[in-house]
Design a protein around this motif. Structure first.
Motif, PDB file in Angstrom:
ATOM      1  N   ASN A  16       6.073   4.920   1.794  1.00 45.14           N
ATOM      2  CA  ASN A  16       6.641   3.738   2.435  1.00 45.14           C
ATOM      3  C   ASN A  16       5.634   3.137   3.414  1.00 45.14           C
ATOM      4  O   ASN A  16       4.543   3.667   3.616  1.00 45.14           O
ATOM      5  N   THR A  17       6.015   2.035   4.034  1.00 50.93           N
ATOM      6  CA  THR A  17       5.168   1.380   5.025  1.00 50.93           C
ATOM      7  C   THR A  17       4.953   2.288   6.234  1.00 50.93           C
ATOM      8  O   THR A  17       5.855   2.996   6.651  1.00 50.93           O
ATOM      9  N   GLY A  46      -0.122   0.291   6.933  1.00 53.70           N
ATOM     10  CA  GLY A  46       0.395  -0.830   6.167  1.00 53.70           C
ATOM     11  C   GLY A  46       1.069  -0.407   4.870  1.00 53.70           C
ATOM     12  O   GLY A  46       1.120   0.775   4.526  1.00 53.70           O
ATOM     13  N   PRO A  47       1.584  -1.377   4.096  1.00 48.78           N
ATOM     14  CA  PRO A  47       2.347  -1.072   2.880  1.00 48.78           C
ATOM     15  C   PRO A  47       1.516  -1.061   1.599  1.00 48.78           C
ATOM     16  O   PRO A  47       2.067  -1.018   0.505  1.00 48.78           O
ATOM     17  N   LEU A 105       3.241  -9.263   3.562  1.00 49.27           N
ATOM     18  CA  LEU A 105       4.480 -10.025   3.490  1.00 49.27           C
ATOM     19  C   LEU A 105       4.438 -11.204   4.453  1.00 49.27           C
ATOM     20  O   LEU A 105       3.616 -11.247   5.377  1.00 49.27           O
ATOM     21  N   ARG A 106       5.340 -12.154   4.244  1.00 52.04           N
ATOM     22  CA  ARG A 106       5.305 -13.414   4.986  1.00 52.04           C
ATOM     23  C   ARG A 106       5.321 -13.224   6.508  1.00 52.04           C
ATOM     24  O   ARG A 106       4.580 -13.880   7.224  1.00 52.04           O
ATOM     25  N   HIS A 122       8.160  -6.082  -3.216  1.00 53.05           N
ATOM     26  CA  HIS A 122       8.977  -5.343  -2.248  1.00 53.05           C
ATOM     27  C   HIS A 122      10.465  -5.366  -2.592  1.00 53.05           C
ATOM     28  O   HIS A 122      11.202  -4.475  -2.172  1.00 53.05           O
ATOM     29  N   SER A 123      10.893  -6.360  -3.326  1.00 55.92           N
ATOM     30  CA  SER A 123      12.312  -6.441  -3.700  1.00 55.92           C
ATOM     31  C   SER A 123      12.596  -5.699  -4.998  1.00 55.92           C
ATOM     32  O   SER A 123      13.730  -5.678  -5.477  1.00 55.92           O
TER      33      SER A 123
END
Length: 347
Positions: free
Chosen positions: A32-33, A37-38, A253-254, A312-313
């Motif tokens: 995981n993150t 970082g991820p 990610l955003r 990620h989704s």
């Protein structure tokens, strides 16, 4: 009677005929993150999607940035005798481990960090089966990030360079790309360099120290997004964020991307590309070249932001089979092709 015998024989062979080809990947990062970082989580996610497309039995074990644990996981994986073992040879620690083995029939495929040419020859001479490798053009990444930051600065560019480590090919090549960029711009120089082991926490500490004592630095070049975030935290504390551009390698990610001025990425997709190549190898499709160095990096934009959100989704809709050489006209593996495939479905 003959039908009965045939049916019994068929039942005996069915498990081997329909058994999935087994792949084990030793992921050097975390599931995981975390503070680094991820990135490695995203690599695994994309690989799972590719494995599903090719009906491969993919097992992923995580070393959690611990090289001792990674060696243990590699030893267990070799005993399991998968059809292919995917390794990341960070700091050449796995090269030394493989050279210590008496022998192994398990073919090895290197991802993102592969041994040097000399090390590969030693492994082959030792009897290790090297199936191939894929790695990004990290010099391209370091240079592209620096070029974009200098372009955005529009004035003298004085860099604080925060690299990931002192020894991996990825870190060394990214720094070489940075140096090449600075050498081609008269208004650019590297004021300070440091290493933060890919960690936001360490990058924060180093940045706090440097920016507390040096006033002329106006750019942070960070070898990953986690270290860029650490630098930004330090700059915020010192009330200097508005005066300093921050750039990073990785597509975040955003929420993170909006904090960083320039982000360069694309190499997160190369685990999936490795599985494309492995599928072709295991199924005797055209496989040349054996080793791939891919100029995969591009600047983060709205399309790539949506792609990362899909990763990620767990809702990625790319058909990775279009890149296989089983096709008469396979697509080249590139950011453009990936976005084209994703756009057909969801982006």
């Amino acid at each position: 009677m003959l039908r009965t015998v045939f049916f019994i024989i068929l039942l005996f062979y069915l498990p081997s005929v329909f058994a999935k080809q087994s792949i084990i990947f030793i992921n050097p990062g975390y599931e995981n993150t975390n503070v680094t970082g991820p990135f490695w989580f995203e690599v695994s996610q994309l690989m799972r999607d590719a494995a599903k497309d090719f009906d491969l039995d993919l097992t992923i074990h995580y070393a959690n940035r611990n090289h001792i644990d990674m060696k243990s996981l590699v030893a267990k994986a070799i005993k399991a005798k998968p059809d292919m073992l995917i390794l990341v040879d960070e700091k050449s620690v796995l090269t030394q481990q493989l050279l210590s083995l008496n022998s192994t029939s398990t073919p090895i495929y290197f991802l993102l960090n592969r041994p040097s040419e000399l090390e590969l020859k030693r492994l082959i001479d030792h009897g290790i089966k090297i199936a191939g490798s894929v790695e990004p053009d990290n010099k391209q990444a370091g240079q592209l990030l620096a070029d974009k930051l200098i372009e955005k600065a529009q004035y003298a560019a004085n860099f604080l360079a925060i690299n990931g480590d002192y020894t991996t090919h990825a870190a060394l090549d990214r720094e070489e790309g940075l140096n090449q960029s600075v050498q081609t711009h008269e208004n650019a120089n590297i004021t300070a360099k440091t290493v933060a082991n890919w960690s936001a926490t360490q990058a924060y500490r180093h940045s706090l120290g440097y920016f507390s004592h040096q006033s002329n630095m106006n750019i942070v070049w960070a070898a990953n997004d986690a270290m860029a975030l650490g630098a930004i935290t330090a700059l915020d504390e010192l009330n200097k964020r508005k005066d300093v551009l921050v750039g990073a390698i990785n597509w975040p990610l955003r929420a993170v991307a909006e904090k960083i001025d320039v982000t360069i990425g694309g190499h997160v997709t190369l685990g999936a590309f490795a599985l494309v190549n492995i599928y072709d190898l295991l199924n005797k499709h055209e496989t040349a070249p054996m080793h791939h160095e891919v100029a995969i990096f591009s600047q983060h934009n709205e399309q790539t932001l949506k792609l990362v959100e899909q990763i990620h989704s767990d809702n990625l809709a790319i058909n990775f089979r279009v890149f296989s050489k089983a096709n008469e006209n396979p697509l080249p593996f590139s950011v453009e092709s990936l976005l084209l495939e994703a756009t057909k479905s969801a982006l």
